[in-house]
Design a protein around this motif. Structure first.
Motif, PDB file in Angstrom:
ATOM      1  N   LEU A 179      -2.514   9.504   1.790  1.00  0.00           N
ATOM      2  CA  LEU A 179      -1.488   8.933   0.783  1.00  0.00           C
ATOM      3  C   LEU A 179      -1.967   9.852  -0.081  1.00  0.00           C
ATOM      4  CD1 LEU A 179       0.252   5.941   2.292  1.00  0.00           C
ATOM      5  CD2 LEU A 179       0.879   8.028   2.630  1.00  0.00           C
ATOM      6  N   VAL A 180      -3.013   9.629  -0.494  1.00  0.00           N
ATOM      7  CA  VAL A 180      -2.903  10.561  -1.716  1.00  0.00           C
ATOM      8  C   VAL A 180      -2.943  12.132  -1.766  1.00  0.00           C
ATOM      9  CG1 VAL A 180      -4.853  10.362  -4.088  1.00  0.00           C
ATOM     10  CG2 VAL A 180      -4.518   8.541  -2.479  1.00  0.00           C
ATOM     11  N   ALA A 181      -3.744  12.490  -0.950  1.00  0.00           N
ATOM     12  CA  ALA A 181      -3.358  13.912  -0.473  1.00  0.00           C
ATOM     13  C   ALA A 181      -1.878  14.271  -0.377  1.00  0.00           C
ATOM     14  CB  ALA A 181      -4.493  14.630   0.439  1.00  0.00           C
ATOM     15  N   VAL A 182      -1.097  13.641  -0.375  1.00  0.00           N
ATOM     16  CA  VAL A 182       0.023  13.902   0.548  1.00  0.00           C
ATOM     17  C   VAL A 182       1.125  13.940  -1.066  1.00  0.00           C
ATOM     18  CG1 VAL A 182       2.670  13.461   1.020  1.00  0.00           C
ATOM     19  CG2 VAL A 182       0.955  13.412   2.839  1.00  0.00           C
ATOM     20  N   ALA A 183       1.036  13.045  -2.103  1.00  0.00           N
ATOM     21  CA  ALA A 183       0.891  12.911  -3.245  1.00  0.00           C
ATOM     22  C   ALA A 183       0.940  13.505  -4.431  1.00  0.00           C
ATOM     23  CB  ALA A 183       0.426  11.407  -3.293  1.00  0.00           C
ATOM     24  N   VAL A 184      -0.427  13.589  -4.186  1.00  0.00           N
ATOM     25  CA  VAL A 184      -0.601  15.278  -5.119  1.00  0.00           C
ATOM     26  C   VAL A 184       0.054  16.386  -5.131  1.00  0.00           C
ATOM     27  CG1 VAL A 184      -3.010  16.100  -6.265  1.00  0.00           C
ATOM     28  CG2 VAL A 184      -3.514  13.800  -5.864  1.00  0.00           C
ATOM     29  N   ILE A 185       0.010  16.590  -3.454  1.00  0.00           N
ATOM     30  CA  ILE A 185       0.381  18.431  -2.946  1.00  0.00           C
ATOM     31  C   ILE A 185       2.007  18.062  -3.107  1.00  0.00           C
ATOM     32  CG2 ILE A 185       1.332  19.384  -1.687  1.00  0.00           C
ATOM     33  CD1 ILE A 185      -1.445  18.434  -0.084  1.00  0.00           C
ATOM     34  N   VAL A 186       2.739  17.175  -3.606  1.00  0.00           N
ATOM     35  CA  VAL A 186       4.211  17.181  -3.783  1.00  0.00           C
ATOM     36  C   VAL A 186       4.529  17.135  -5.682  1.00  0.00           C
ATOM     37  CG1 VAL A 186       6.379  15.362  -4.103  1.00  0.00           C
ATOM     38  CG2 VAL A 186       4.569  15.402  -2.234  1.00  0.00           C
ATOM     39  N   GLY A 233      -9.179   3.348   5.094  1.00  0.00           N
ATOM     40  CA  GLY A 233      -9.503   4.779   3.982  1.00  0.00           C
ATOM     41  C   GLY A 233      -9.141   5.540   4.206  1.00  0.00           C
ATOM     42  N   GLU A 234      -8.948   6.332   5.721  1.00  0.00           N
ATOM     43  CA  GLU A 234      -8.116   7.744   6.056  1.00  0.00           C
ATOM     44  C   GLU A 234      -6.948   7.629   5.845  1.00  0.00           C
ATOM     45  OE1 GLU A 234      -9.259   8.803   9.675  1.00  0.00           O
ATOM     46  OE2 GLU A 234     -11.751   8.057   9.444  1.00  0.00           O
ATOM     47  N   VAL A 235      -6.736   6.374   5.603  1.00  0.00           N
ATOM     48  CA  VAL A 235      -5.120   6.630   5.571  1.00  0.00           C
ATOM     49  C   VAL A 235      -4.532   6.330   4.290  1.00  0.00           C
ATOM     50  CG1 VAL A 235      -3.092   5.131   5.803  1.00  0.00           C
ATOM     51  CG2 VAL A 235      -4.834   5.280   7.437  1.00  0.00           C
ATOM     52  N   VAL A 236      -5.614   5.730   3.074  1.00  0.00           N
ATOM     53  CA  VAL A 236      -5.152   6.130   2.359  1.00  0.00           C
ATOM     54  C   VAL A 236      -5.288   7.538   1.691  1.00  0.00           C
ATOM     55  CG1 VAL A 236      -6.274   5.033  -0.303  1.00  0.00           C
ATOM     56  CG2 VAL A 236      -5.956   3.486   1.745  1.00  0.00           C
ATOM     57  N   ASN A 237      -6.515   7.710   1.372  1.00  0.00           N
ATOM     58  CA  ASN A 237      -6.480   9.488   1.848  1.00  0.00           C
ATOM     59  C   ASN A 237      -5.923  10.573   1.830  1.00  0.00           C
ATOM     60  OD1 ASN A 237      -9.802   8.540   0.381  1.00  0.00           O
ATOM     61  ND2 ASN A 237     -10.115   9.263   2.604  1.00  0.00           N
TER      62      ASN A 237
END
Length: 197
Positions: free
Chosen positions: A8-15, A2-6
């Motif tokens: 990845l979602v955070a990096v995608a939002v930042i990009v 679950g931490e890995v998904v969080n």
């Protein structure tokens, strides 16, 4: 997991946010920002700052001065650079896309006149020599070669009045010019003698 998904979602939002912010600034102005074009964040430069440096160093182009002031933002640092190097590097071509060249009404008229004056003065300097400048034409036939520079210039004596000091200085200059001429003629005669044998 679950931490890995969080992450990845955070990096995608930042990009996505970064892309949206950078594309928004280009679309709003129609052109890229000056900091993006120049590669640094330009400082606030006033025409008075450029004119101050240009008045101290009239041979440095205004665009070179403005470009350096955009980098430093300080008249003193730009002046020190000119004094240390003797020049300022030309701005890159990208500079002219942000700050187009402006025709200065007084500047184009001055350089040709100054250039013509420099050309006339350089012609005068080429035809003028020290003998004619110090009016020593009649003294060139007198030959009194001194051996040391102290004897050539003579010992400086402090005169009572400014006129006497000026006359003494003029006489010492004349003796040094004549001695230098004699040394040059002797060197030329020596070279001519060695080349003919």
């Amino acid at each position: 997991m679950g931490e890995v998904v969080n992450v990845l979602v955070a990096v995608a939002v930042i990009v996505l946010v970064v892309r949206w912010a950078s594309s928004g600034s280009k679309e709003s102005g129609g052109t890229a920002s000056p900091s993006a074009v120049l590669g640094f964040r330009p400082k606030n430069v006033t025409p008075e700052m450029v004119e101050t440096v240009h008045s101290m160093f009239p041979d440095i182009p205004s665009d070179n001065i403005r470009y350096d002031l955009l980098r430093t933002g300080n008249v003193q640092q730009t002046s020190n650079k000119i004094l240390e190097r003797g020049f300022l590097p030309a701005p890159p071509p990208a500079y002219y896309t942000v700050y187009p060249r402006t025709a200065e009404p007084a500047a184009p008229a001055q350089p040709p006149a100054a250039g013509a004056a420099n050309a006339n003065s350089s012609k005068a300097k080429k035809t003028d020599n020290l003998i004619s400048r110090y009016h020593l034409e009649g003294k060139t036939s007198i030959t009194s070669v001194s051996t040391t520079p102290e004897e050539v210039g003579g010992k400086a004596v402090w005169e009572d009045t400014a006129e006497k000091r000026e006359a003494s200085l003029r006489e010492r200059k004349a003796r040094m010019v004549l001695a230098a001429r004699e040394r040059l003629l002797a060197q030329q005669a020596k070279e001519a003698g060695s080349s003919s044998s």
